[in-house]
Design a protein around this motif. Structure first.
Motif, PDB file in Angstrom:
ATOM      1  N   PHE A  28      87.912  73.600  43.732  1.00 52.84           N
ATOM      2  CA  PHE A  28      88.685  74.550  43.008  1.00 52.84           C
ATOM      3  C   PHE A  28      88.572  75.974  43.442  1.00 52.84           C
ATOM      4  O   PHE A  28      87.449  76.260  43.538  1.00 52.84           O
ATOM      5  N   LEU A  29      89.657  76.519  43.561  1.00 51.92           N
ATOM      6  CA  LEU A  29      89.712  78.015  44.230  1.00 51.92           C
ATOM      7  C   LEU A  29      90.284  78.834  43.231  1.00 51.92           C
ATOM      8  O   LEU A  29      91.227  78.561  42.596  1.00 51.92           O
ATOM      9  N   VAL A  30      89.672  79.850  42.617  1.00 45.30           N
ATOM     10  CA  VAL A  30      90.068  80.825  41.638  1.00 45.30           C
ATOM     11  C   VAL A  30      90.582  82.036  42.530  1.00 45.30           C
ATOM     12  O   VAL A  30      89.618  82.749  43.462  1.00 45.30           O
ATOM     13  N   ARG A  31      91.725  82.486  42.627  1.00 45.97           N
ATOM     14  CA  ARG A  31      92.257  83.542  43.440  1.00 45.97           C
ATOM     15  C   ARG A  31      92.038  85.054  42.337  1.00 45.97           C
ATOM     16  O   ARG A  31      92.735  84.983  41.328  1.00 45.97           O
ATOM     17  N   ASP A  32      91.297  85.613  42.686  1.00 50.02           N
ATOM     18  CA  ASP A  32      91.170  87.012  41.767  1.00 50.02           C
ATOM     19  C   ASP A  32      90.330  87.804  42.913  1.00 50.02           C
ATOM     20  O   ASP A  32      90.244  87.815  44.047  1.00 50.02           O
ATOM     21  N   ALA A  33      89.980  89.084  42.271  1.00 52.45           N
ATOM     22  CA  ALA A  33      89.479  90.142  43.171  1.00 52.45           C
ATOM     23  C   ALA A  33      88.278  89.605  43.596  1.00 52.45           C
ATOM     24  O   ALA A  33      88.046  90.115  44.959  1.00 52.45           O
ATOM     25  N   LEU A  56      95.983  80.159  50.707  1.00 47.91           N
ATOM     26  CA  LEU A  56      96.127  80.758  49.569  1.00 47.91           C
ATOM     27  C   LEU A  56      95.450  82.387  49.302  1.00 47.91           C
ATOM     28  O   LEU A  56      95.871  83.214  48.786  1.00 47.91           O
ATOM     29  N   ILE A  57      94.355  82.523  50.293  1.00 50.23           N
ATOM     30  CA  ILE A  57      93.662  83.803  50.463  1.00 50.23           C
ATOM     31  C   ILE A  57      92.939  83.845  51.872  1.00 50.23           C
ATOM     32  O   ILE A  57      92.872  82.759  52.643  1.00 50.23           O
ATOM     33  N   ASP A  58      92.526  84.947  52.262  1.00 55.58           N
ATOM     34  CA  ASP A  58      91.771  84.991  53.444  1.00 55.58           C
ATOM     35  C   ASP A  58      90.608  84.587  53.060  1.00 55.58           C
ATOM     36  O   ASP A  58      89.617  84.897  52.291  1.00 55.58           O
ATOM     37  N   PRO A  59      89.980  83.289  53.627  1.00 61.19           N
ATOM     38  CA  PRO A  59      88.858  82.542  53.408  1.00 61.19           C
ATOM     39  C   PRO A  59      87.682  83.580  53.627  1.00 61.19           C
ATOM     40  O   PRO A  59      86.291  83.283  53.106  1.00 61.19           O
ATOM     41  N   THR A  60      87.826  84.607  54.452  1.00 62.30           N
ATOM     42  CA  THR A  60      86.414  85.292  54.484  1.00 62.30           C
ATOM     43  C   THR A  60      86.185  86.580  53.579  1.00 62.30           C
ATOM     44  O   THR A  60      85.227  86.786  53.578  1.00 62.30           O
ATOM     45  N   GLN A  61      87.112  86.193  52.634  1.00 68.05           N
ATOM     46  CA  GLN A  61      86.748  87.186  51.474  1.00 68.05           C
ATOM     47  C   GLN A  61      86.437  86.540  50.528  1.00 68.05           C
ATOM     48  O   GLN A  61      86.215  87.047  49.145  1.00 68.05           O
TER      49      GLN A  61
END
Length: 241
Positions: A28-33, A56-61
């Motif tokens: 589960f990935l939570v996309r947030d700050a 979904l996001i830049d995984p390095t972040q």
């Protein structure tokens, strides 16, 4: 193949079905700050999961990588994620940090104690210690308080390549799965202790509206009674073995 679905706002289920076990492994990935990944996954699943997260996001972040208890499908790929995301920190129970994770991981873990809160920005995850629920003494769960999402780990385990999310009762499938495991080498996988019912009642009192389930369909809707009833399912399964 990783099946990606948004099961609640900013909460994504990354699911891999393994036919040999007829079992889904869900992350589960939570996309947030400060993005959070709950379940690092098995080592062999890392390339596929990395690509799914990258959609979904830049995984390095990634900033937080959390799980319930020290077990390969929850933590196996942790160091791959820590290499990829230089600011990411492992997040687990204080017991897990002390007895396993700080020796295993590339970076020290944040050890959560009862009532601690992990903030990712808009979302706030309160830690609940749940020893031996679902498995080891290092077990614990996170509950997101604004959207009322409970990360369940192995609770409500189901077999099959099932729907990403359901509003149907999970007690029947969970009971069937436990009976199936009790007849094979995975018997007694989920212990029933004198504290199990009380821990589940405490989780039910949180009134979760989404259950993020590791193996099988996640759930949306009122889940209080299911969490209470799950104690009986675990007791039946453990004592029946």
């Amino acid at each position: 193949m990783v099946v990606v679905s948004e099961i609640a706002p900013d909460l994504f289920r990354l699911s891999i079905h393994v036919p040999e076990f007829d079992l889904q492994f869900n992350h589960f990935l939570v996309r947030d700050a400060e993005p959070l990944l709950f379940h690092a996954g098995l080592k062999g699943m890392f390339p596929a999961l990395r690509d799914a997260v990258a959609s979904l996001i830049d995984p390095t972040q990634l900033r937080h990588i959390a799980w319930s208890h020290f077990e390969a499908d929850e933590i196996g790929g942790l160091n791959h994620w820590l290499e990829l995301a230089p600011l990411a920190q492992p997040v687990c129970t204080l017991v897990g940090k002390l007895v396993s994770v700080d020796d295993f991981a590339l970076r020290p873990a944040r050890g959560m104690a009862a009532g601690d809160v992990l903030s990712t920005g808009r979302y706030h995850f309160r830690f609940h210690r749940t020893p031996h629920l679902p498995h080891g003494w290092d077990a614990g769960l996170l509950f997101e308080e604004s959207r009322r999402t409970l990360f369940c780990s192995d609770l409500f385990h189901q077999f099959g390549d099932v729907a990403d999310v359901t509003s149907s009762d999970l007690i029947g499938p969970a009971r069937q799965a436990m009976q199936q495991m009790q007849s094979g080498p995975l018997a007694d996988t989920m212990p029933y202790t004198s504290r199990s019912a009380g821990l589940l009642q405490g989780l039910a009192a949180l009134q979760p509206q989404t259950l993020a389930v590791m193996h099988g369909s996640s759930f949306t809707g009122s889940s209080e009674q299911m969490l209470i009833d799950l104690a009986g399912v675990i007791e039946e399964g453990f004592e029946g073995g």
